[in-house]
Design a protein around this motif. Structure first.
Motif, PDB file in Angstrom:
ATOM      1  N   SER A 194       0.825  -1.210   0.000  1.00 43.02           N
ATOM      2  CA  SER A 194       0.000   0.000   0.000  1.00 43.02           C
ATOM      3  C   SER A 194       0.857   1.257   0.000  1.00 43.02           C
ATOM      4  O   SER A 194       0.614   2.197  -0.775  1.00 43.02           O
ATOM      5  N   ILE A 195       1.859   1.285   0.882  1.00 46.83           N
ATOM      6  CA  ILE A 195       2.768   2.439   0.915  1.00 46.83           C
ATOM      7  C   ILE A 195       3.501   2.561  -0.401  1.00 46.83           C
ATOM      8  O   ILE A 195       3.599   3.654  -0.986  1.00 46.83           O
ATOM      9  N   TRP A 196       4.036   1.446  -0.898  1.00 44.82           N
ATOM     10  CA  TRP A 196       4.837   1.533  -2.119  1.00 44.82           C
ATOM     11  C   TRP A 196       4.007   2.000  -3.319  1.00 44.82           C
ATOM     12  O   TRP A 196       4.446   2.859  -4.089  1.00 44.82           O
ATOM     13  N   PHE A 197       2.814   1.435  -3.492  1.00 45.96           N
ATOM     14  CA  PHE A 197       2.039   1.792  -4.683  1.00 45.96           C
ATOM     15  C   PHE A 197       1.619   3.254  -4.641  1.00 45.96           C
ATOM     16  O   PHE A 197       1.669   3.964  -5.660  1.00 45.96           O
ATOM     17  N   THR A 198       1.212   3.733  -3.466  1.00 44.98           N
ATOM     18  CA  THR A 198       0.842   5.145  -3.332  1.00 44.98           C
ATOM     19  C   THR A 198       2.041   6.039  -3.599  1.00 44.98           C
ATOM     20  O   THR A 198       1.952   7.050  -4.306  1.00 44.98           O
ATOM     21  N   PHE A 199       3.188   5.658  -3.031  1.00 47.58           N
ATOM     22  CA  PHE A 199       4.423   6.410  -3.236  1.00 47.58           C
ATOM     23  C   PHE A 199       4.814   6.418  -4.714  1.00 47.58           C
ATOM     24  O   PHE A 199       5.175   7.470  -5.273  1.00 47.58           O
ATOM     25  N   ALA A 200       4.730   5.255  -5.371  1.00 48.35           N
ATOM     26  CA  ALA A 200       5.096   5.158  -6.787  1.00 48.35           C
ATOM     27  C   ALA A 200       4.169   6.015  -7.649  1.00 48.35           C
ATOM     28  O   ALA A 200       4.618   6.649  -8.623  1.00 48.35           O
ATOM     29  N   TYR A 201       2.893   6.067  -7.310  1.00 50.00           N
ATOM     30  CA  TYR A 201       1.940   6.907  -8.046  1.00 50.00           C
ATOM     31  C   TYR A 201       2.305   8.382  -7.908  1.00 50.00           C
ATOM     32  O   TYR A 201       2.324   9.139  -8.895  1.00 50.00           O
ATOM     33  N   LEU A 202       2.618   8.795  -6.700  1.00 49.47           N
ATOM     34  CA  LEU A 202       2.985  10.191  -6.467  1.00 49.47           C
ATOM     35  C   LEU A 202       4.204  10.580  -7.287  1.00 49.47           C
ATOM     36  O   LEU A 202       4.250  11.645  -7.912  1.00 49.47           O
ATOM     37  N   ARG A 203       5.218   9.735  -7.285  1.00 45.53           N
ATOM     38  CA  ARG A 203       6.424  10.163  -8.002  1.00 45.53           C
ATOM     39  C   ARG A 203       6.387   9.842  -9.486  1.00 45.53           C
ATOM     40  O   ARG A 203       7.084  10.494 -10.265  1.00 45.53           O
ATOM     41  N   LEU A 204       5.557   8.887  -9.913  1.00 43.41           N
ATOM     42  CA  LEU A 204       5.304   8.720 -11.342  1.00 43.41           C
ATOM     43  C   LEU A 204       4.792  10.031 -11.925  1.00 43.41           C
ATOM     44  O   LEU A 204       5.100  10.388 -13.060  1.00 43.41           O
ATOM     45  N   CYS A 205       4.034  10.771 -11.117  1.00 45.20           N
ATOM     46  CA  CYS A 205       3.462  12.046 -11.570  1.00 45.20           C
ATOM     47  C   CYS A 205       4.343  13.238 -11.217  1.00 45.20           C
ATOM     48  O   CYS A 205       3.870  14.387 -11.171  1.00 45.20           O
ATOM     49  N   GLY A 206       5.633  12.992 -10.972  1.00 44.16           N
ATOM     50  CA  GLY A 206       6.606  14.074 -10.871  1.00 44.16           C
ATOM     51  C   GLY A 206       6.846  14.639  -9.494  1.00 44.16           C
ATOM     52  O   GLY A 206       7.569  15.635  -9.353  1.00 44.16           O
ATOM     53  N   ASN A 207       6.257  14.045  -8.452  1.00 41.11           N
ATOM     54  CA  ASN A 207       6.438  14.545  -7.095  1.00 41.11           C
ATOM     55  C   ASN A 207       7.514  13.750  -6.369  1.00 41.11           C
ATOM     56  O   ASN A 207       7.733  12.572  -6.657  1.00 41.11           O
ATOM     57  N   TRP A 208       8.150  14.386  -5.406  1.00 45.12           N
ATOM     58  CA  TRP A 208       9.212  13.729  -4.638  1.00 45.12           C
ATOM     59  C   TRP A 208       8.841  13.740  -3.152  1.00 45.12           C
ATOM     60  O   TRP A 208       9.330  14.560  -2.389  1.00 45.12           O
ATOM     61  N   PRO A 209       7.976  12.837  -2.710  1.00 45.80           N
ATOM     62  CA  PRO A 209       7.589  12.838  -1.298  1.00 45.80           C
ATOM     63  C   PRO A 209       8.567  12.041  -0.438  1.00 45.80           C
ATOM     64  O   PRO A 209       9.182  11.075  -0.890  1.00 45.80           O
ATOM     65  N   GLY A 210       8.679  12.450   0.819  1.00 46.58           N
ATOM     66  CA  GLY A 210       9.333  11.611   1.801  1.00 46.58           C
ATOM     67  C   GLY A 210       8.364  10.545   2.276  1.00 46.58           C
ATOM     68  O   GLY A 210       7.147  10.662   2.119  1.00 46.58           O
ATOM     69  N   ILE A 211       8.903   9.483   2.887  1.00 45.70           N
ATOM     70  CA  ILE A 211       8.058   8.394   3.388  1.00 45.70           C
ATOM     71  C   ILE A 211       7.794   8.548   4.883  1.00 45.70           C
ATOM     72  O   ILE A 211       6.718   8.252   5.369  1.00 45.70           O
ATOM     73  N   GLY A 212       8.781   9.031   5.620  1.00 48.66           N
ATOM     74  CA  GLY A 212       8.556   9.292   7.035  1.00 48.66           C
ATOM     75  C   GLY A 212       8.844   8.101   7.924  1.00 48.66           C
ATOM     76  O   GLY A 212       9.764   7.330   7.677  1.00 48.66           O
TER      77      GLY A 212
END
Length: 710
Positions: A194-212
């Motif tokens: 769940s964390i990975w897929f959400t994270f991958a979606y965010l950065r696929l769309c050009g964002n660079w989020p931290g995971i925390g």
């Protein structure tokens, strides 16, 4: 396979197939593949130029999730990928007439807690409720975009389920993706997916989020599975390792933005350990699994910080030291007690303060609730060009206190300029005292995962998050303090020359004054050597700067807490600085963050920490980073481990904020510079991020080498 500057052999706990997967990822296979498809094209949209910004944004996200390549790596235990090359450059990877339409968002840690606990469907239900609330208002379009981007996530998920089904053999991946991230996670494997897929979606769309706080997020799921006998600790290690391995999918051998600063600065930071909002220790099985994985694979793409407090268990500190001494700058430490104190002093509730994470580098924020950005200020340049008039003459002060007072006013002017400029983000104030934000570029996707945005009907860039922070950061700190100290000693105490005479020779870049320059370089004890004489001046500068920032706290919709950083800008700033009173010439690359000027620290790491901790660092709310360079020989054997643990304990007990140690050997770095093909996995901590050394350009490599030379 995985290089260590300390020359130590890494342990082998993971299975051969996972280790081979890691090698493929770190050997740039997936990053190079990502570069082959830079972006999707929006040219086919009829009348695209006349769409509103939000409509263009929604069109881009829809096109991305429908057309981005689906990557399934052989044997992967979790699925999802960010497969469009422009995203590596912080752009939303959708172009119109050959140009990217929007930038991505970074310097934030998103709300993965809600993703795990209520799922994307739970977030969608909330968005539907607020869509109805804002229907017919100017906020309706944003809420519509929120629902659209949530639906796009499901489109991407369905594409991966189909692709996995077509290949066959990925039943566990399919089973997990059929439940998460749209529903709450039920197991450790589902939580990681769940964390990975959400994270991958965010950065696929050009964002660079931290995971925390990964162990805080995942620990309860692993504990429950272990108690039920549903998983073994070895199986959990393999699953979690795949998250780290897949997180290397952007390694492609070049620097982000093409500026030579390395290929791993995508802000996907992780925090471990510390207390939860009730003050209970978080450390759990996941904490140690992450340390196992970092130790074995040497992955530097997830700079990881451990929250340490005065009660931290010796077992954890020893394990941290064991991983830290492999080098690569992968592990750093927060003094949790002081950070929480700093946040509470600024006005955060204690429970909120205890939740702190970082923004992707090391600046502190409350995850999933904070808009954050920082603005660097070169304090050395202020001293040279404002306070001392660019050395052009006509500057005179009867006393050092008079000179210092002018410098403090100049710092205040620099901070005020930042605040006044940021007030332009607002159209005005309502009768109720609420700030009205100007429209900003669309960023709906990250807004979905920041609490406050959906509830307010406002995006991440338009006041949506619970906390909106812009942090002025003082840079060039050690060089400024050393310069002030040298002036005080030369002009006002020893009276070797007048201020006018000193400024004249500085204007000439010390030409013809080598004897005096050597005197200044070698006679005085500068910051970083545990000398009260100069450390009191360092503390004064930091305290005054923090107070200046605090004075602007409630001036507009942003808070302006202070911090300390350079983030490698000492390279960028060098051509714009003049010769320095502490003996440095024009063009010298000087001090990073809160660390000493290179070559001035003569008493070792303990003395550096003592100097750094003499300031009241709790006044620097967003952080004050200290870089510590250690030789491999100093951390060898049981004695070396004990010394490293003591160093961390001392940092906490003395009142440090954030420390990033790096074990590096100068000779190894120089050999890597000459023969990069032999050192592809050699990682170094740069300044809040890690980079494979060979992906730094020569200027950055030389800076790293200089910082490690004694």
């Amino acid at each position: 396979m995985f290089f260590t500057p300390a020359g130590m052999e890494r342990p082998k706990r993971l299975c051969d197939s996972t280790r081979e997967f890691a090698k493929r990822s770190q050997d740039r296979e997936f990053g190079i593949d990502t570069k082959r498809t830079p972006a999707v094209q929006l040219d086919g949209y009829e009348d695209f130029e006349n769409l509103s910004p939000l409509e263009k944004y929604d069109a881009a996200i829809e096109k991305i999730v429908n057309e981005a390549p689906v990557r399934i790596c052989e044997g992967e235990l979790i699925s999802g990928a960010a497969t469009l090359g422009c995203a590596i450059d912080h752009l939303i990877p959708a172009t119109y007439k050959g140009e990217a339409v929007f930038m991505g968002i970074s310097h934030l840690t998103v709300d993965f807690e809600s993703v795990l606990k209520i799922g994307i469907d739970g977030i969608k239900e909330k968005a539907k409720t607020y869509f109805e609330l804002y229907r017919g208002t100017e906020r309706e379009a944003f809420m519509k975009s929120c629902l659209h981007c949530i639906d796009c996530l499901d489109t991407l998920r369905q594409r991966y389920i189909k692709a996995l089904s077509d290949i066959g053999g990925y039943e566990e991946n399919i089973k997990a993706l059929k439940n998460v991230p749209h529903r709450p996670a039920r197991s450790f494997r589902e939580a990681v997916q769940s964390i990975w897929f959400t994270f991958a979606y965010l950065r696929l769309c050009g964002n660079w989020p931290g995971i925390g706080r990964l162990d805080w997020l995942l620990g309860p799921y692993l504990k429950a599975d272990l108690e039920k006998g549903a998983i073994t600790i070895g199986e959990a290690r393999e699953i979690l390792a795949h998250l780290f391995i897949k997180g290397c999918e952007w390694i492609c051998g070049d620097g982000s933005f093409g500026n030579g600063s390395g290929d791993a600065q995508h802000y996907q930071n992780i925090l471990l350990a510390g207390v939860d909002e009730e003050g209970r220790e978080v450390t759990n099985e996941v904490t140690y699994l992450v340390l196992d994985i970092l130790e074995e694979l040497g992955i530097g793409d997830f700079p990881t910080t451990v929250r340490v407090n005065k009660s931290t268990d010796e077992k954890l500190l020893l394990r941290v030291a064991e991983v830290m001494r492999y080098g690569g700058g992968i592990l750093a430490v927060y003094n949790e007690d002081l950070v929480i104190d700093a946040l509470v002093k600024y006005g955060y509730e204690l429970k909120e303060a205890r939740k702190f994470a970082n923004d992707g580098c090391w600046e502190v924020q409350i995850p999933g609730k904070t808009y954050f950005s920082y603005i660097p200020i070169d304090s050395l340049r202020i001293l040279q060009k404002a306070t001392l008039g660019g050395y052009g003459g006509g500057v005179s002060f009867d006393s050092f206190d008079g000179l210092y007072s002018k410098f403090a006013r100049d710092m205040a002017s620099a901070v005020k300029e930042i605040v006044e400029e940021k007030k332009n983000a607002f159209l005005g104030v309502t009768e109720q005292g609420e700030w009205i934000w100007r429209p900003a570029i669309p960023c709906t996707l990250v807004s979905i995962f920041e609490k406050g945005c959906i509830e307010k009907g406002l995006s991440y860039l338009e006041g949506g998050p619970v906390y909106n922070i812009i942090s002025p950061h003082i840079g060039g700190l050690a060089d400024t303090v050393n310069s002030l100290y040298a002036i005080r000693r030369l002009v006002y105490e020893e009276k070797k020359m007048t201020l006018s005479e000193l400024l004249s020779l500085l204007a000439g870049n010390w030409e013809g004054e080598e004897a005096l320059r050597q005197y200044v370089l070698n006679k005085y004890t500068y910051y970083g050597n545990d000398s009260d004489d100069i450390d009191e001046l360092y503390s004064r500068v930091l305290s005054d700067f923090a107070d200046i920032c605090l004075s602007h706290k409630d001036e507009c919709g942003y808070g302006f807490p202070g911090g300390v950083s350079t983030f490698g800008r000492q390279i960028e700033w060098a051509p714009h600085r003049l010769a320095s009173p502490h003996g440095r010439r024009v063009g010298d690359v000087l001090a990073p963050n809160c660390s000493p000027t290179p070559g001035t620290d003569r008493e070792g790491a303990t003395a550096i920490i003592r100097s750094y901790c003499k300031a009241d660092l709790s006044k620097l709310t967003t952080g004050a980073a200290l870089d510590i360079k250690l030789l491999p020989s100093s951390v060898k054997g049981d004695g070396g481990l004990a010394a490293l643990v003591s160093l961390i304990r001392g940092f906490v007990s003395l009142g440090g904020f954030f420390m990033q140690p790096d074990v590096a050997d100068v000779q190894t770095l120089k050999m890597a510079q000459q023969n990069p093909e032999n050192y592809q996995t050699l990682a170094v901590r740069v300044s809040g991020w890690n980079a494979r050394f060979v992906t730094l350009n020569k200027e950055w490599q030389d800076m790293v080498i200089a910082q490690n030379e004694k």
